[in-house]
Design an enzyme around this catalytic site. Sequence first.
Site, mmCIF file in Angstrom:
data_model
loop_
_atom_site.group_PDB
_atom_site.id
_atom_site.type_symbol
_atom_site.label_atom_id
_atom_site.label_comp_id
_atom_site.label_asym_id
_atom_site.label_seq_id
_atom_site.Cartn_x
_atom_site.Cartn_y
_atom_site.Cartn_z
ATOM 1 N N ASP A 229 17.300 50.576 48.886
ATOM 2 C CA ASP A 229 15.830 50.439 49.524
ATOM 3 C C ASP A 229 14.974 50.226 48.048
ATOM 4 O O ASP A 229 15.389 50.999 47.408
ATOM 5 C CB ASP A 229 15.158 51.454 50.241
ATOM 6 C CG ASP A 229 13.727 50.890 50.795
ATOM 7 O OD1 ASP A 229 13.932 50.199 50.418
ATOM 8 O OD2 ASP A 229 13.378 52.140 51.762
ATOM 9 N N ASN B 276 14.517 43.952 60.151
ATOM 10 C CA ASN B 276 14.348 42.918 59.048
ATOM 11 C C ASN B 276 13.727 41.779 59.080
ATOM 12 O O ASN B 276 13.558 40.659 59.183
ATOM 13 C CB ASN B 276 15.586 43.091 57.753
ATOM 14 C CG ASN B 276 15.887 43.670 57.186
ATOM 15 O OD1 ASN B 276 16.738 44.497 56.639
ATOM 16 N ND2 ASN B 276 14.145 45.039 56.992
HETATM 17 C C1 FPP Z 1 15.042 46.338 50.563
HETATM 18 O O1 FPP Z 1 13.992 46.178 50.333
HETATM 19 C C2 FPP Z 1 16.023 46.089 50.592
HETATM 20 C C3 FPP Z 1 16.389 44.776 51.549
HETATM 21 C C4 FPP Z 1 15.377 45.083 52.662
HETATM 22 C C5 FPP Z 1 17.837 43.855 51.373
HETATM 23 C C6 FPP Z 1 18.687 44.129 50.499
HETATM 24 C C7 FPP Z 1 18.709 43.633 50.251
HETATM 25 C C8 FPP Z 1 19.973 43.009 48.988
HETATM 26 C C9 FPP Z 1 19.794 44.377 47.823
HETATM 27 C C10 FPP Z 1 20.081 41.953 48.532
HETATM 28 C C11 FPP Z 1 20.948 41.429 49.009
HETATM 29 C C12 FPP Z 1 22.105 41.738 49.504
HETATM 30 C C13 FPP Z 1 24.070 41.534 49.533
HETATM 31 C C14 FPP Z 1 24.795 42.226 50.428
HETATM 32 C C15 FPP Z 1 24.086 39.780 48.494
HETATM 33 P P1 FPP Z 1 12.386 46.411 50.231
HETATM 34 O O2 FPP Z 1 12.567 44.943 50.340
HETATM 35 O O3 FPP Z 1 12.232 46.679 51.297
HETATM 36 O O4 FPP Z 1 11.866 47.271 48.789
HETATM 37 P P2 FPP Z 1 10.524 47.546 49.456
HETATM 38 O O5 FPP Z 1 10.437 48.599 50.671
HETATM 39 O O6 FPP Z 1 10.366 48.251 47.394
HETATM 40 O O7 FPP Z 1 9.859 46.789 49.947
#
Ligand code: FPP
Length: 246
Positions: free
Chosen positions: A25, A73
């Site tokens: 996250d 998501n």
């Molecule tokens: C949370 O950050 C992250 C995600 C919803 C996606 C996770 C994806 C990755 C780490 C990259 C792709 C993964 C692979 C396996 C290729 P957020 O966007 O919710 O962050 P925030 O809460 O700060 O807005």
Amino acid sequence: MGAEAFATVESGSSKVPDHVAIIMDGNGRWAAANGVSRSKGHRKGADAVREAVEGAISCGVRYLTLYAFSSENWNRPPEEVTDLMGLLRMYLKKEVRTFAKEGVRLRVIGRRDTLAPDIRGLIEDAESKTRHNSRINLVIALSYGSREEIVMAARSIAEAVASGAETADQIDESRIGRALYTEGLPDPDLIIRTSGEQRLSNFLLWQAAYAEFLFSPVLWPDFTRETFTRAVAEFQSRDRRFGARP
Ligand code: FPP
């Protein structure tokens, strides 16, 4: 925790967590803090996945589960969903080569039927090409929701009972475990969530029964193999009793 924390991680020690699961996250907040697009934040997040895998291998962890895309998501803006799916395509194409070299076996859990056919193909290809690797099991949770997983398990067991193949009194914890996406995987010993948020967000609810939790303030793109090693050292300092008296 300083350098001495690293020294406490002994590969092969019974206290090394067998299964570590991570809620990745903070990509968006990292992007905002660094004045770049969310897309760039996710790309940096994908680089951090490599760090986590290397950290896990160096600690002797056998199972690493990463929450890459939740059922919820899908409700993000379409451009962001497209962006994350594109990143996933790239990751699957590129990493499958390094997986062989590093002995990584890949498994994907979640609702595959909701993913684009080409992504499903890439997943099947990566799972098949890596099936003989045994150094570490990398489990990626994609289009995954734990309540949904439990509903599907309940449905499949109900069908088996309705058909007469099983009886209601045969249903026990192990039967439910076998009906989940995580069939055959040990329960997570340690669940890490980055970015300072302290919740499970529909991740491995059944499997987390006795997991230790570690909430790290590090934003996911800043996660390194040292962050992983420190988390394992913290786990090693915990006293796990599984409900029993010492
Ligand atoms: C949370 O950050 C992250 C995600 C919803 C996606 C996770 C994806 C990755 C780490 C990259 C792709 C993964 C692979 C396996 C290729 P957020 O966007 O919710 O962050 P925030 O809460 O700060 O807005």
